[in-house]
Design a protein around this motif. Structure first.
Motif, PDB file in Angstrom:
ATOM      1  N   ARG A 185      39.027 -35.509  37.521  1.00  0.00           N
ATOM      2  CA  ARG A 185      38.405 -34.218  37.227  1.00  0.00           C
ATOM      3  C   ARG A 185      38.653 -33.207  38.332  1.00  0.00           C
ATOM      4  O   ARG A 185      38.491 -32.010  38.123  1.00  0.00           O
ATOM      5  CB  ARG A 185      36.899 -34.402  37.015  1.00  0.00           C
ATOM      6  CG  ARG A 185      36.531 -35.265  35.818  1.00  0.00           C
ATOM      7  CD  ARG A 185      35.086 -35.676  35.853  1.00  0.00           C
ATOM      8  NE  ARG A 185      34.795 -36.519  37.021  1.00  0.00           N
ATOM      9  CZ  ARG A 185      33.627 -37.070  37.265  1.00  0.00           C
ATOM     10  NH1 ARG A 185      32.621 -36.877  36.434  1.00  0.00           N
ATOM     11  NH2 ARG A 185      33.447 -37.826  38.334  1.00  0.00           N
ATOM     12  N   ARG A 186      39.056 -33.694  39.504  1.00  0.00           N
ATOM     13  CA  ARG A 186      39.265 -32.804  40.648  1.00  0.00           C
ATOM     14  C   ARG A 186      40.699 -32.827  41.177  1.00  0.00           C
ATOM     15  O   ARG A 186      41.096 -31.919  41.897  1.00  0.00           O
ATOM     16  CB  ARG A 186      38.313 -33.207  41.784  1.00  0.00           C
ATOM     17  CG  ARG A 186      36.849 -33.264  41.405  1.00  0.00           C
ATOM     18  CD  ARG A 186      36.282 -31.906  41.097  1.00  0.00           C
ATOM     19  NE  ARG A 186      36.033 -31.150  42.300  1.00  0.00           N
ATOM     20  CZ  ARG A 186      34.885 -31.164  42.979  1.00  0.00           C
ATOM     21  NH1 ARG A 186      33.877 -31.915  42.551  1.00  0.00           N
ATOM     22  NH2 ARG A 186      34.741 -30.439  44.058  1.00  0.00           N
ATOM     23  N   VAL A 187      41.444 -33.866  40.844  1.00  0.00           N
ATOM     24  CA  VAL A 187      42.770 -34.053  41.431  1.00  0.00           C
ATOM     25  C   VAL A 187      43.803 -34.219  40.323  1.00  0.00           C
ATOM     26  O   VAL A 187      43.678 -35.103  39.467  1.00  0.00           O
ATOM     27  CB  VAL A 187      42.782 -35.281  42.364  1.00  0.00           C
ATOM     28  CG1 VAL A 187      44.189 -35.531  42.890  1.00  0.00           C
ATOM     29  CG2 VAL A 187      41.811 -35.084  43.515  1.00  0.00           C
ATOM     30  N   ASN A 188      44.815 -33.404  40.340  1.00  0.00           N
ATOM     31  CA  ASN A 188      45.897 -33.509  39.368  1.00  0.00           C
ATOM     32  C   ASN A 188      46.796 -34.697  39.728  1.00  0.00           C
ATOM     33  O   ASN A 188      47.094 -34.940  40.897  1.00  0.00           O
ATOM     34  CB  ASN A 188      46.736 -32.225  39.370  1.00  0.00           C
ATOM     35  CG  ASN A 188      45.939 -31.022  38.916  1.00  0.00           C
ATOM     36  OD1 ASN A 188      45.106 -31.120  38.013  1.00  0.00           O
ATOM     37  ND2 ASN A 188      46.170 -29.876  39.532  1.00  0.00           N
ATOM     38  N   GLY A 189      47.211 -35.426  38.715  1.00  0.00           N
ATOM     39  CA  GLY A 189      48.154 -36.515  38.940  1.00  0.00           C
ATOM     40  C   GLY A 189      47.548 -37.805  39.456  1.00  0.00           C
ATOM     41  O   GLY A 189      48.260 -38.656  40.008  1.00  0.00           O
ATOM     42  N   ALA A 190      46.228 -37.992  39.283  1.00  0.00           N
ATOM     43  CA  ALA A 190      45.618 -39.257  39.697  1.00  0.00           C
ATOM     44  C   ALA A 190      46.221 -40.412  38.903  1.00  0.00           C
ATOM     45  O   ALA A 190      46.425 -40.305  37.693  1.00  0.00           O
ATOM     46  CB  ALA A 190      44.107 -39.200  39.497  1.00  0.00           C
ATOM     47  N   LYS A 191      46.499 -41.520  39.565  1.00  0.00           N
ATOM     48  CA  LYS A 191      47.197 -42.644  38.937  1.00  0.00           C
ATOM     49  C   LYS A 191      46.282 -43.871  38.854  1.00  0.00           C
ATOM     50  O   LYS A 191      45.426 -44.068  39.713  1.00  0.00           O
ATOM     51  CB  LYS A 191      48.452 -43.003  39.753  1.00  0.00           C
ATOM     52  CG  LYS A 191      49.379 -41.824  40.039  1.00  0.00           C
ATOM     53  CD  LYS A 191      50.520 -42.265  40.935  1.00  0.00           C
ATOM     54  CE  LYS A 191      51.319 -41.073  41.445  1.00  0.00           C
ATOM     55  NZ  LYS A 191      51.913 -40.284  40.365  1.00  0.00           N
ATOM     56  N   ARG A 192      46.509 -44.681  37.842  1.00  0.00           N
ATOM     57  CA  ARG A 192      45.761 -45.923  37.702  1.00  0.00           C
ATOM     58  C   ARG A 192      46.240 -46.936  38.734  1.00  0.00           C
ATOM     59  O   ARG A 192      47.434 -47.097  38.970  1.00  0.00           O
ATOM     60  CB  ARG A 192      45.934 -46.510  36.302  1.00  0.00           C
ATOM     61  CG  ARG A 192      45.207 -47.832  36.097  1.00  0.00           C
ATOM     62  CD  ARG A 192      45.370 -48.335  34.661  1.00  0.00           C
ATOM     63  NE  ARG A 192      46.741 -48.671  34.357  1.00  0.00           N
ATOM     64  CZ  ARG A 192      47.312 -49.851  34.586  1.00  0.00           C
ATOM     65  NH1 ARG A 192      46.609 -50.831  35.152  1.00  0.00           N
ATOM     66  NH2 ARG A 192      48.565 -50.072  34.251  1.00  0.00           N
ATOM     67  N   LEU A 193      45.286 -47.647  39.334  1.00  0.00           N
ATOM     68  CA  LEU A 193      45.597 -48.727  40.260  1.00  0.00           C
ATOM     69  C   LEU A 193      45.526 -50.051  39.515  1.00  0.00           C
ATOM     70  O   LEU A 193      44.509 -50.370  38.895  1.00  0.00           O
ATOM     71  CB  LEU A 193      44.601 -48.732  41.419  1.00  0.00           C
ATOM     72  CG  LEU A 193      44.668 -47.504  42.339  1.00  0.00           C
ATOM     73  CD1 LEU A 193      43.394 -47.387  43.156  1.00  0.00           C
ATOM     74  CD2 LEU A 193      45.890 -47.595  43.245  1.00  0.00           C
ATOM     75  N   ALA A 194      46.585 -50.831  39.555  1.00  0.00           N
ATOM     76  CA  ALA A 194      46.617 -52.102  38.830  1.00  0.00           C
ATOM     77  C   ALA A 194      45.721 -53.147  39.484  1.00  0.00           C
ATOM     78  O   ALA A 194      45.050 -53.919  38.793  1.00  0.00           O
ATOM     79  CB  ALA A 194      48.049 -52.622  38.734  1.00  0.00           C
ATOM     80  N   ARG A 195      45.677 -53.148  40.828  1.00  0.00           N
ATOM     81  CA  ARG A 195      44.922 -54.177  41.554  1.00  0.00           C
ATOM     82  C   ARG A 195      44.281 -53.577  42.796  1.00  0.00           C
ATOM     83  O   ARG A 195      44.829 -52.679  43.430  1.00  0.00           O
ATOM     84  CB  ARG A 195      45.852 -55.325  41.967  1.00  0.00           C
ATOM     85  CG  ARG A 195      46.407 -56.116  40.797  1.00  0.00           C
ATOM     86  CD  ARG A 195      47.713 -56.791  41.171  1.00  0.00           C
ATOM     87  NE  ARG A 195      47.558 -57.793  42.217  1.00  0.00           N
ATOM     88  CZ  ARG A 195      47.356 -59.087  41.998  1.00  0.00           C
ATOM     89  NH1 ARG A 195      47.285 -59.541  40.754  1.00  0.00           N
ATOM     90  NH2 ARG A 195      47.245 -59.933  42.986  1.00  0.00           N
ATOM     91  N   LEU A 196      43.130 -54.093  43.150  1.00  0.00           N
ATOM     92  CA  LEU A 196      42.400 -53.690  44.348  1.00  0.00           C
ATOM     93  C   LEU A 196      41.745 -54.917  44.961  1.00  0.00           C
ATOM     94  O   LEU A 196      41.465 -55.900  44.257  1.00  0.00           O
ATOM     95  CB  LEU A 196      41.275 -52.710  43.999  1.00  0.00           C
ATOM     96  CG  LEU A 196      41.550 -51.241  43.774  1.00  0.00           C
ATOM     97  CD1 LEU A 196      40.264 -50.565  43.337  1.00  0.00           C
ATOM     98  CD2 LEU A 196      42.084 -50.587  45.032  1.00  0.00           C
TER      99      LEU A 196
END
Length: 451
Positions: free
Chosen positions: A241-252
Motif C-alpha cells: 500500500r506504500r511501496v511500489n513493486g513489493a515482491k513476495r518472499l518464498a521463504r523466511l
C-alpha cells in the motif's frame, strides 16, 4: 494435524466464506483445526457498542446491536438459503448471542462504567458469531464439523484486554479437547482472539490476536503446520500500500518474520512466531483470495539463505533523548533509566547510547510517556521528539552482506537521521527519519535493495 487460521477478510462475507470452506475441504486429509476471526469490521462495530455502553448511549447500543444481528443473519441466509436444517439453528444461535450481548451491554449502560472485564466480554462476540455461521456452512457442504469453544481451552492471566497466555495450561487442555471434538468429524472450528482466565472469566489476546491463537493451538497439538490465511500472497518485501513493486518472499526464518512483525509488517501478529518456534512448526502465510499461490513459508534459520528480506516501518513514533553527565563511568545508570520505562509499562523499540546520552524510540500511541519524561527529568535532561518514523531493513546475517549498507545509504543522501541502531543478531538495521519523508525514503531504499 494442521491448524488453519482465517482472518477477517477471509471470512468477511458470503463469497469469502464460501471460498474459505472450499479451501478447508482441500485440506481435510490433514485433519484441520480451523481458527477464525470475526467478519470484516465486526470487531470495530463491537468496540463502538462498548463505547456506546460507556457513555450510556442506549440508542447507539440498540442501533449497533441491530446492525450486528442483521449482518450475520443476512450472511447465514445467503449461504444456507437452500438448507433449512442448518439455516434455522444458525439464525437461532446468532439471535441468542446478540440477545445475550444486548442484555449485557444494557446492564453496563445502567451502571455507567465500562471495565476492561466488561469490554473483553463485549468485543469477543464477533468470533463467536463468525465461527457459528461457518460451522453450519461447512456441515451444509458435507464437511462434518464440530464447534469448539476456545474459551474452554485458551487460558490467560486476568489482564482482560491483553491476556498473557498460560502456555502450560493451554498445552494441558487443548489436545484432549481437540481429540474429543474430532470424534466422527472431518474438521473442527474454533475462535481466535478470545480466551478465559483460570476462573473462567472471559479475556481476549488483544487486537489481531487470532494469529496468536492459531500458533498457540498448533504448539499444543504438535501440528505439522500452521497456515495463516489472509488477503495477500504471503509476506512481501514491503507494504504494497506504500511501496511500489513489493515482491513476495518464498521463504523466511522465524527470526526474520518476528522482526518484520514487530517493526511494522501487518501480515502476522508479532507474537505468532514464539509458540511455533517452541515446537519447530512451519508457518505458511497464504492468500484466501488466491489459494493457488504458494505464499510464504517460515522455517528455522538454518534452512534460510542470508540476505535482505524486507523494508518495514513504523509510521508515527517518538524519540526520547536523555542527557546526563552522571552516566559517564557510572554503573547502574542504564538500569535506573530502563526501570522507569518498565515501571510505567512503556515498551522501547530502538536504543542508542553514547558517553553522556541515551536515545530510545516508542510508539506514539504509548500511554504514560509524560510520566516517563517527568521521572527521567529528576536526574537528566530529557528531550521528546515527535512526528518521526522508524524504518527497518530486515534480513538474515546482514553484517555479512558487504554492499547492503551502501545500498541503504545511497538513496538517503541529504536525509536527516535522528537515530541509528543495529541489533545484536544482525537481523535488523533501523533508523529514524522525519515522518513527512517516510514514503519517499522507504520507496527509494526498497528500489535500491530489490529493483
Amino acid at each position: 494435524m494442521i491448524v488453519m487460521k482465517f482472518g477477517g477478510t477471509s471470512v468477511g462475507g458470503s463469497e469469502a466464506i464460501a471460498r474459505t470452506v472450499e479451501i478447508i475441504r482441500g485440506r481435510l486429509g490433514k485433519k484441520p483445526v480451523v481458527v477464525v476471526s470475526a467478519m470484516t469490521k465486526i470487531t470495530d462495530l463491537l468496540y463502538r457498542i462498548a463505547d456506546a455502553a460507556a457513555s450510556k448511549d442506549l440508542r447507539g447500543v440498540e442501533e449497533n446491536v441491530r446492525d450486528l444481528r442483521e449482518r450475520h443473519i443476512a450472511t447465514a441466509e445467503q449461504l444456507l438459503e437452500n438448507d433449512a436444517a442448518n439455516l434455522l439453528p444458525a439464525i437461532s444461535r446468532v439471535n441468542e448471542i446478540c440477545d445475550e450481548l444486548e442484555h449485557y451491554v444494557l446492564a453496563v449502560c445502567a451502571l455507567g462504567e465500562l471495565s476492561d472485564r466488561s469490554k473483553a466480554k463485549i468485543v469477543s462476540n464477533g468470533e463467536l458469531l463468525s465461527s457459528t455461521i461457518i460451522c453450519h456452512v461447512m456441515n451444509s457442504k458435507g464437511i462434518r464439523t464440530t464447534w469448539m469453544d476456545a474459551r474452554k481451552v485458551m487460558v490467560t492471566d486476568s489482564c482482560y484486554m491483553q491476556g498473557e497466555p498460560d502456555m502450560s495450561e493451554i498445552c494441558a487442555r487443548v489436545p484432549g479437547a481437540v481429540a474429543e471434538a474430532y470424534e466422527g468429524m472431518d474438521a473442527i472450528i474454533t475462535q481466535g482472539f478470545i480466551a478465559s482466565n483460570a476462573d473462567g472469566v472471559q479475556t481476549v489476546l488483544g487486537r489481531g490476536g487470532s494469529d496468536y491463537s492459531a500458533s498457540l493451538i498448533g504448539m499444543a497439538i504438535d501440528a505439522k503446520a500452521i497456515e495463516i490465511w489472509t488477503d495477500v500472497d504471503g509476506v512481501l518485501t514491503a507494504d504494497p500500500r506504500r511501496v511500489n513493486g513489493a515482491k513476495r518472499l518464498a521463504r523466511l526464518s522465524f527470526e526474520e518474520a518476528a522482526e518484520m512483525a514487530h517493526f511494522g509488517a501487518k501480515v502476522l501478529h508479532p507474537l505468532t512466531i514464539e509458540p511455533a518456534v517452541r515446537k519447530n512448526i512451519p508457518i505458511y502465510v497464504l492468500n484466501s483470495m488466491n489459494p493457488s499461490c504458494e505464499g510464504t513459508l517460515i522455517l528455522q534459520s538454518n534452512q534460510i539463505e542470508d540476505g535482505v528480506k524486507s523494508v518495514s516501518f513504523k509510521e508515527n513514533i517518538l524519540v526520547i533523548n536523555i542527557f546526563s553527565t552522571k552516566m559517564i563511568n557510572a554503573s547502574g545508570f542504564l538500569s535506573k533509566v530502563f526501570d522507569i520505562f518498565s515501571n510505567n509499562g512503556v515498551s522501547v523499540d530502538l536504543v542508542s547510547t553514547s558517553e553522556a546520552s541515551i536515545s530510545v524510540t516508542c510508539d506514539s500511541s504509548t500511554k504514560n510517556i509524560d510520566r516517563v519524561v517527568a521521572d527521567l527529568s529528576d536526574f537528566a535532561k530529557v528531550e521528546l521528539v515527535r512526528d518521526k518514523s522508524q524504518i527497518s531493513v530486515i534480513g538474515k546475517n546482514l553484517v555479512s552482506q558487504k554492499d547492503v549498507m551502501q545500498r541503504i545509504a545511497l538513496p538517503m543522501r541529504g536525509i536527516r537521521l535522528y537515530l541509528i541502531s543495529q541489533d545484536a543478531s544482525h537481523i535488523n538495521f533501523s533508523f529514524v527519519v522525519d515522518r513527512e519523508l517516510l514514503n519517499e525514503t522507504v520507496n527509494k531504499i526498497h528500489d535500491s535493495l530489490f529493483a
